[in-house]
Enzyme design. Structure first.
Site, PDB file in Angstrom:
ATOM      1  N   TYR A  57      -3.720 -11.372  23.804  1.00 56.62           N
ATOM      2  CA  TYR A  57      -3.313 -12.211  25.206  1.00 56.62           C
ATOM      3  C   TYR A  57      -4.112 -13.641  24.410  1.00 56.62           C
ATOM      4  O   TYR A  57      -4.641 -14.233  24.241  1.00 56.62           O
ATOM      5  CB  TYR A  57      -4.797 -11.913  26.007  1.00 56.62           C
ATOM      6  CG  TYR A  57      -3.970 -11.609  27.379  1.00 56.62           C
ATOM      7  CD1 TYR A  57      -3.475 -12.388  27.958  1.00 56.62           C
ATOM      8  CD2 TYR A  57      -3.794 -10.136  28.062  1.00 56.62           C
ATOM      9  CE1 TYR A  57      -2.549 -12.025  29.368  1.00 56.62           C
ATOM     10  CE2 TYR A  57      -3.722 -10.084  29.051  1.00 56.62           C
ATOM     11  CZ  TYR A  57      -2.380 -10.392  29.751  1.00 56.62           C
ATOM     12  OH  TYR A  57      -2.030 -10.349  31.144  1.00 56.62           O
ATOM     13  N   GLU A  95      -3.091 -16.900  27.087  1.00 54.98           N
ATOM     14  CA  GLU A  95      -2.371 -17.739  28.463  1.00 54.98           C
ATOM     15  C   GLU A  95      -2.662 -19.091  27.492  1.00 54.98           C
ATOM     16  O   GLU A  95      -3.641 -19.250  27.672  1.00 54.98           O
ATOM     17  CB  GLU A  95      -3.022 -17.590  29.450  1.00 54.98           C
ATOM     18  CG  GLU A  95      -2.399 -16.067  30.167  1.00 54.98           C
ATOM     19  CD  GLU A  95      -3.989 -16.020  31.831  1.00 54.98           C
ATOM     20  OE1 GLU A  95      -3.438 -15.677  32.582  1.00 54.98           O
ATOM     21  OE2 GLU A  95      -4.706 -16.472  31.534  1.00 54.98           O
ATOM     22  N   ASP A 120      22.477 -23.765  30.018  1.00 55.09           N
ATOM     23  CA  ASP A 120      22.303 -23.643  30.266  1.00 55.09           C
ATOM     24  C   ASP A 120      23.273 -22.005  28.950  1.00 55.09           C
ATOM     25  O   ASP A 120      24.307 -21.822  29.292  1.00 55.09           O
ATOM     26  CB  ASP A 120      22.600 -21.944  31.309  1.00 55.09           C
ATOM     27  CG  ASP A 120      22.046 -20.665  31.048  1.00 55.09           C
ATOM     28  OD1 ASP A 120      21.660 -20.383  29.710  1.00 55.09           O
ATOM     29  OD2 ASP A 120      21.865 -20.390  32.303  1.00 55.09           O
ATOM     30  N   THR A 145      18.933 -18.444  25.187  1.00 56.40           N
ATOM     31  CA  THR A 145      18.212 -17.200  24.667  1.00 56.40           C
ATOM     32  C   THR A 145      17.639 -17.403  23.542  1.00 56.40           C
ATOM     33  O   THR A 145      18.454 -17.961  22.373  1.00 56.40           O
ATOM     34  CB  THR A 145      18.816 -15.791  24.676  1.00 56.40           C
ATOM     35  OG1 THR A 145      20.024 -16.195  24.043  1.00 56.40           O
ATOM     36  CG2 THR A 145      19.301 -15.654  26.638  1.00 56.40           C
ATOM     37  N   LYS A 189      20.912 -14.106  21.195  1.00 54.09           N
ATOM     38  CA  LYS A 189      22.463 -13.718  21.134  1.00 54.09           C
ATOM     39  C   LYS A 189      23.048 -14.514  19.589  1.00 54.09           C
ATOM     40  O   LYS A 189      22.430 -13.463  19.123  1.00 54.09           O
ATOM     41  CB  LYS A 189      23.342 -14.486  22.576  1.00 54.09           C
ATOM     42  CG  LYS A 189      22.245 -13.894  23.313  1.00 54.09           C
ATOM     43  CD  LYS A 189      23.112 -14.362  25.256  1.00 54.09           C
ATOM     44  CE  LYS A 189      22.468 -13.401  26.290  1.00 54.09           C
ATOM     45  NZ  LYS A 189      23.038 -14.165  27.292  1.00 54.09           N
ATOM     46  N   ARG A 234      14.550 -10.969  21.657  1.00 55.84           N
ATOM     47  CA  ARG A 234      15.020 -11.237  22.536  1.00 55.84           C
ATOM     48  C   ARG A 234      13.761 -11.944  23.855  1.00 55.84           C
ATOM     49  O   ARG A 234      12.598 -11.504  23.897  1.00 55.84           O
ATOM     50  CB  ARG A 234      14.747  -9.282  23.565  1.00 55.84           C
ATOM     51  CG  ARG A 234      15.425  -9.630  24.886  1.00 55.84           C
ATOM     52  CD  ARG A 234      15.545  -7.854  25.305  1.00 55.84           C
ATOM     53  NE  ARG A 234      17.244  -7.297  24.426  1.00 55.84           N
ATOM     54  CZ  ARG A 234      18.103  -7.935  24.704  1.00 55.84           C
ATOM     55  NH1 ARG A 234      18.334  -8.507  25.668  1.00 55.84           N
ATOM     56  NH2 ARG A 234      18.591  -7.147  24.287  1.00 55.84           N
TER      57      ARG A 234
HETATM   58  C1  LIG Z   1      22.398 -13.859  28.566  1.00 50.59           C
HETATM   59  C2  LIG Z   1      21.895 -15.066  29.792  1.00 50.59           C
HETATM   60  C3  LIG Z   1      21.442 -14.965  30.766  1.00 50.59           C
HETATM   61  C4  LIG Z   1      20.051 -14.661  30.725  1.00 50.59           C
HETATM   62  O1  LIG Z   1      19.467 -13.628  29.234  1.00 50.59           O
HETATM   63  P1  LIG Z   1      18.220 -12.998  29.787  1.00 50.59           P
HETATM   64  O2  LIG Z   1      17.465 -12.874  28.375  1.00 50.59           O
HETATM   65  O3  LIG Z   1      19.354 -11.658  29.474  1.00 50.59           O
HETATM   66  O4  LIG Z   1      17.748 -12.706  31.205  1.00 50.59           O
HETATM   67  C5  LIG Z   1      21.146 -16.395  31.399  1.00 50.59           C
HETATM   68  N1  LIG Z   1      22.177 -17.777  31.263  1.00 50.59           N
HETATM   69  C6  LIG Z   1      23.528 -17.215  30.071  1.00 50.59           C
HETATM   70  C7  LIG Z   1      24.472 -18.287  30.769  1.00 50.59           C
HETATM   71  C8  LIG Z   1      23.764 -16.303  29.300  1.00 50.59           C
HETATM   72  O5  LIG Z   1      24.682 -15.656  28.844  1.00 50.59           O
END
Ligand SMILES: *Cc1c(COP(=O)(O)O)cnc(C)c1O
Length: 414
Positions: A61, A63, A207, A233, A236, A242
């Site tokens: 843990y 935090e 994003d 993320t 990807k 993840r």
């Molecule tokens: C994949 C993605 C997310 C979200 O990612 P998660 O890990 O599934 O929550 C947010 N924004 C964009 C543009 C994405 O391609």
């Protein structure tokens, strides 16, 4: 020890204690190894990343942040998080990195929490054109708590309509502009978004969940010099565990950190953070630069192959790992196409297309490139897809060809 030995050892422990779940673990490994993972958001993490994920750091843990935790015994995991932060900053040339976000969506939630108040206006790519759920979907907190204005893409070219972005920004004076997409195959003009944001006094949130791995490998432009906050993320193209991540400058660092914890999250997942550190280390190597460029070369070849077979490829091609295409000229709609291709072992998504309301196919080359496939294999995959969609190749025969192809490029050899 090769990874399959490690996986088998893990499976052995599970098999003795919980045969039901052991079977699932091995069944999924088998599925991933004998079909083609063409989902644009997926990849194969390295054995080292898997080792960190399966480590006793999962028990801890933690935090708070390194040096300022709400729990005792954090002195070792603190080092893991500091390493992850330093590696992320160096990899992306960012002044500040927060590596605690549990996912890409959590990172976006935290970015909004850092910069916005409920009811604020936000301009983003509309969902029908490739905006993510967190970009104003009524089914998501973002659509409920903020007033999202959606811009589109040019119906003819499929390219972002930057004139419309500017016009909508001038009309609605948003508090923030979000740039980033789940399906846009081209580079995003971050400098232009910055210019529009400056003109109307908006924050710019990038994003970059999809392209951030290409950015790490020098195969796509970086949003870091332009955006106030970059959300991403790690699972990807970046090929880590993840999870999510936020990059920003010194001025917003404290607001971003507080928006992640304690505002939107509790304890950090230290095993995942350690795995992120491993992935950032891998992404900083010359081999990853080669990988990122091969991902794009493969996507270009796959897109060209699909176009040559008669599918309509959005924007006429791709700059990234991601392709969207309309299979209707081959006589099938997107949903039917996805099902037929899945039956043949080629796993991908459906997505909205810029023209009309038909759904198309969305696919990517991150995972197959990690397996070592190159442009020759992309040509084979394009032909196989088209053969299945036209009904020229029986799904059973295609499934055998896919099994043979995947078998030559095992994701976890050994
Ligand atoms: C994949 C993605 C997310 C979200 O990612 P998660 O890990 O599934 O929550 C947010 N924004 C964009 C543009 C994405 O391609």
């Amino acid at each position: 020890m090769t990874v399959s030995h490690t996986l088998e050892a893990d499976a052995d422990v599970l098999r003795r204690q919980d045969p039901e779940l052991a079977g699932i673990l091995l069944g999924e490994l088998e599925r991933q190894s004998t079909t083609l993972q063409l989902i644009a958001a997926e990849n194969f993490t390295s054995p080292a990343v898997l080792a960190a994920l399966g480590s006793p750091l999962a028990n801890k843990y933690a935090e708070g942040y390194p040096g300022a935790r709400h729990h005792g015994g954090c002195e070792i995991v603190d080092v893991a998080e500091r390493i992850a932060v330093e590696r992320a900053k160096a990899l992306f040339g960012a002044e500040h990195a927060n590596v605690q976000s549990h996912s890409g969506s959590s990172a976006v939630l935290a970015a909004y929490a850092a910069l916005l108040r409920p009811g604020d206006t936000v301009l983003a790519l509309g969902l029908p054109y490739g905006g993510h759920l967190t970009h104003g979907s009524p089914a998501n907190f973002s659509g409920r708590w903020f007033d999202f204005i959606g811009h589109g893409v040019d119906a003819e070219t499929g390219l972002i309509d930057y004139d419309q972005v500017r016009t909508l920004a001038r009309t609605h004076r948003p508090k923030a502009i979000v740039c980033g997409s789940i399906a846009y195959p081209r580079h995003i003009d971050y400098a232009l978004f910055r210019e529009v944001a400056d003109e109307v006094g908006a924050y710019l949130i990038a994003d970059a969940a999809h392209p951030i791995g290409l950015v790490a490998g020098g195969a796509a432009p970086s949003p870091v010099p332009y955006a106030d906050v970059v959300c991403a993320t790690t699972h990807k193209v970046l090929r880590g565990p993840r999870g999510g991540m936020i990059l920003c400058g010194h001025e917003l660092a404290e607001r971003v950190d507080r928006a992640v914890f304690p505002f939107t999250q509790g304890g950090a997942q230290m095993h995942t953070i350690a795995a992120k550190a491993v992935a950032f280390g891998e992404a900083a190597t010359p081999a990853f630069t080669v990988y990122a460029h091969q991902v794009v070369a493969n996507a270009r070849t796959l897109a060209a192959g699909l176009a040559a077979e008669g599918l309509v490829v959005t924007t006429g091609g791709t700059d990234t790992h991601l392709i969207t295409a309309d299979p209707v000229p081959l006589g099938v709609d997107g949903r039917t196409a996805r099902g037929r291709l899945a039956a043949a072992g080629m796993v991908m998504d459906c997505c909205a297309l810029p023209h009309g309301d038909a759904r198309g196919l969305r696919l990517g080359t991150a995972a197959v490139t990690t397996q070592g496939m190159g442009e020759e294999e992309m040509g084979h995959i394009a032909a196989l897809c088209a053969g299945v969609l036209r009904g020229a190749v029986e799904s059973q025969q295609a499934r055998e060809e896919v099994r043979e192809l995947a078998g030559r490029f095992p994701p976890y050899p050994g």
